[in-house]
Design a protein around this motif. Sequence first.
Motif, PDB file in Angstrom:
ATOM      1  N   SER A  51       0.815  -1.214   0.000  1.00 45.89           N
ATOM      2  CA  SER A  51       0.000   0.000   0.000  1.00 45.89           C
ATOM      3  C   SER A  51       0.851   1.268   0.000  1.00 45.89           C
ATOM      4  N   GLY A  52       2.191   1.113  -0.030  1.00 45.28           N
ATOM      5  CA  GLY A  52       3.080   2.253  -0.190  1.00 45.28           C
ATOM      6  C   GLY A  52       3.712   2.802   1.071  1.00 45.28           C
ATOM      7  N   GLU A  53       3.544   2.147   2.209  1.00 50.15           N
ATOM      8  CA  GLU A  53       4.135   2.631   3.459  1.00 50.15           C
ATOM      9  C   GLU A  53       5.599   2.209   3.542  1.00 50.15           C
ATOM     10  N   LEU A  54       6.489   3.178   3.750  1.00 45.48           N
ATOM     11  CA  LEU A  54       7.913   2.893   3.881  1.00 45.48           C
ATOM     12  C   LEU A  54       8.159   2.158   5.187  1.00 45.48           C
ATOM     13  N   ARG A  55       8.759   0.964   5.100  1.00 47.43           N
ATOM     14  CA  ARG A  55       8.993   0.147   6.294  1.00 47.43           C
ATOM     15  C   ARG A  55      10.468   0.075   6.677  1.00 47.43           C
ATOM     16  N   ALA A  56      11.353   0.086   5.683  1.00 45.03           N
ATOM     17  CA  ALA A  56      12.773  -0.057   5.998  1.00 45.03           C
ATOM     18  C   ALA A  56      13.604   0.615   4.919  1.00 45.03           C
ATOM     19  N   LEU A  57      14.789   1.045   5.339  1.00 44.14           N
ATOM     20  CA  LEU A  57      15.758   1.643   4.439  1.00 44.14           C
ATOM     21  C   LEU A  57      17.123   1.120   4.853  1.00 44.14           C
ATOM     22  N   ARG A  58      17.790   0.434   3.946  1.00 44.39           N
ATOM     23  CA  ARG A  58      19.114  -0.124   4.240  1.00 44.39           C
ATOM     24  C   ARG A  58      20.146   0.561   3.352  1.00 44.39           C
ATOM     25  N   ILE A  59      21.218   1.032   3.998  1.00 46.54           N
ATOM     26  CA  ILE A  59      22.270   1.741   3.278  1.00 46.54           C
ATOM     27  C   ILE A  59      23.582   1.020   3.531  1.00 46.54           C
ATOM     28  N   ASP A  60      24.187   0.556   2.468  1.00 44.92           N
ATOM     29  CA  ASP A  60      25.491  -0.093   2.572  1.00 44.92           C
ATOM     30  C   ASP A  60      26.508   0.972   2.972  1.00 44.92           C
ATOM     31  N   PRO A  61      27.372   0.685   3.923  1.00 43.00           N
ATOM     32  CA  PRO A  61      28.382   1.671   4.345  1.00 43.00           C
ATOM     33  C   PRO A  61      29.230   2.196   3.181  1.00 43.00           C
ATOM     34  N   LYS A  62      29.389   1.405   2.128  1.00 42.71           N
ATOM     35  CA  LYS A  62      30.162   1.874   0.966  1.00 42.71           C
ATOM     36  C   LYS A  62      29.495   3.051   0.269  1.00 42.71           C
ATOM     37  N   ALA A  63      28.198   3.244   0.495  1.00 41.94           N
ATOM     38  CA  ALA A  63      27.473   4.338  -0.154  1.00 41.94           C
ATOM     39  C   ALA A  63      27.643   5.650   0.594  1.00 41.94           C
ATOM     40  N   VAL A  64      28.221   5.590   1.778  1.00 41.31           N
ATOM     41  CA  VAL A  64      28.324   6.779   2.618  1.00 41.31           C
ATOM     42  C   VAL A  64      29.668   7.469   2.397  1.00 41.31           C
ATOM     43  N   ASP A  65      29.590   8.667   1.838  1.00 44.64           N
ATOM     44  CA  ASP A  65      30.777   9.497   1.625  1.00 44.64           C
ATOM     45  C   ASP A  65      30.447  10.862   2.225  1.00 44.64           C
ATOM     46  N   PRO A  66      31.061  11.203   3.353  1.00 45.46           N
ATOM     47  CA  PRO A  66      30.744  12.475   4.003  1.00 45.46           C
ATOM     48  C   PRO A  66      30.941  13.682   3.092  1.00 45.46           C
ATOM     49  N   GLU A  67      31.779  13.538   2.085  1.00 46.00           N
ATOM     50  CA  GLU A  67      32.029  14.650   1.165  1.00 46.00           C
ATOM     51  C   GLU A  67      30.977  14.732   0.058  1.00 46.00           C
ATOM     52  N   ASP A  68      30.139  13.695  -0.063  1.00 46.22           N
ATOM     53  CA  ASP A  68      29.169  13.668  -1.161  1.00 46.22           C
ATOM     54  C   ASP A  68      27.828  13.121  -0.663  1.00 46.22           C
ATOM     55  N   THR A  69      27.150  13.882   0.167  1.00 45.10           N
ATOM     56  CA  THR A  69      25.857  13.438   0.682  1.00 45.10           C
ATOM     57  C   THR A  69      24.751  13.547  -0.369  1.00 45.10           C
ATOM     58  N   GLU A  70      24.962  14.367  -1.384  1.00 42.90           N
ATOM     59  CA  GLU A  70      23.953  14.514  -2.441  1.00 42.90           C
ATOM     60  C   GLU A  70      23.748  13.205  -3.186  1.00 42.90           C
ATOM     61  N   THR A  71      24.822  12.497  -3.482  1.00 43.70           N
ATOM     62  CA  THR A  71      24.694  11.222  -4.189  1.00 43.70           C
ATOM     63  C   THR A  71      23.938  10.221  -3.324  1.00 43.70           C
ATOM     64  N   LEU A  72      24.243  10.175  -2.053  1.00 38.27           N
ATOM     65  CA  LEU A  72      23.528   9.271  -1.153  1.00 38.27           C
ATOM     66  C   LEU A  72      22.044   9.626  -1.123  1.00 38.27           C
ATOM     67  N   ALA A  73      21.723  10.905  -1.032  1.00 33.79           N
ATOM     68  CA  ALA A  73      20.326  11.339  -1.028  1.00 33.79           C
ATOM     69  C   ALA A  73      19.629  10.910  -2.321  1.00 33.79           C
ATOM     70  N   ASP A  74      20.316  11.078  -3.449  1.00 23.39           N
ATOM     71  CA  ASP A  74      19.744  10.662  -4.735  1.00 23.39           C
ATOM     72  C   ASP A  74      19.492   9.154  -4.760  1.00 23.39           C
ATOM     73  N   LEU A  75      20.418   8.376  -4.214  1.00 23.78           N
ATOM     74  CA  LEU A  75      20.246   6.925  -4.171  1.00 23.78           C
ATOM     75  C   LEU A  75      19.057   6.542  -3.294  1.00 23.78           C
ATOM     76  N   ILE A  76      18.886   7.233  -2.185  1.00 18.76           N
ATOM     77  CA  ILE A  76      17.754   6.949  -1.298  1.00 18.76           C
ATOM     78  C   ILE A  76      16.437   7.245  -2.009  1.00 18.76           C
ATOM     79  N   VAL A  77      16.363   8.396  -2.638  1.00 20.58           N
ATOM     80  CA  VAL A  77      15.145   8.759  -3.369  1.00 20.58           C
ATOM     81  C   VAL A  77      14.863   7.732  -4.465  1.00 20.58           C
ATOM     82  N   ALA A  78      15.883   7.338  -5.203  1.00 23.22           N
ATOM     83  CA  ALA A  78      15.695   6.367  -6.287  1.00 23.22           C
ATOM     84  C   ALA A  78      15.234   5.011  -5.749  1.00 23.22           C
ATOM     85  N   ALA A  79      15.789   4.580  -4.633  1.00 19.68           N
ATOM     86  CA  ALA A  79      15.393   3.292  -4.056  1.00 19.68           C
ATOM     87  C   ALA A  79      13.943   3.328  -3.580  1.00 19.68           C
TER      88      ALA A  79
END
Length: 113
Positions: A51-79
């Motif tokens: 029904s569209g309710e967000l239940r979980a969000l998993r982020i691989d530590p390799k996706a986390v770059d403190p210098e590039d949070t925009e890419t991580l945000a884009d990946l979250i939105v896309a997922a």
Amino acid sequence: MIPGGQPNMQQLLQQAQKMQQDLARAQEELANTEVDGQAGGGLVKATVTGSGELRALRIDPKAVDPEDTETLADLIVAAVQAANQNAQTLQQQKLGPLAQGLGGGSGIPGLPF
């Protein structure tokens, strides 16, 4: 049909009640079914209910770059978008036949198709 070509109201009411029960059962099943979406080759995964309710969000530590949070945000939105698209497909599979039984999908309030 009863004589004279008139529909049997009792029969119509029973059919409508059965369709309503089937629709409620399908909606409950959607609310309890989880589907996934991912982005970045699986670096970010989102789980939503049918029904569209967000239940979980998993982020691989390799996706986390403190210098590039925009890419991580884009990946979250896309997922999340991918998971919601999968939920919408599931809704159409579960509710589509019921909507057609009620006279076609797009005229029924509350249904996404």
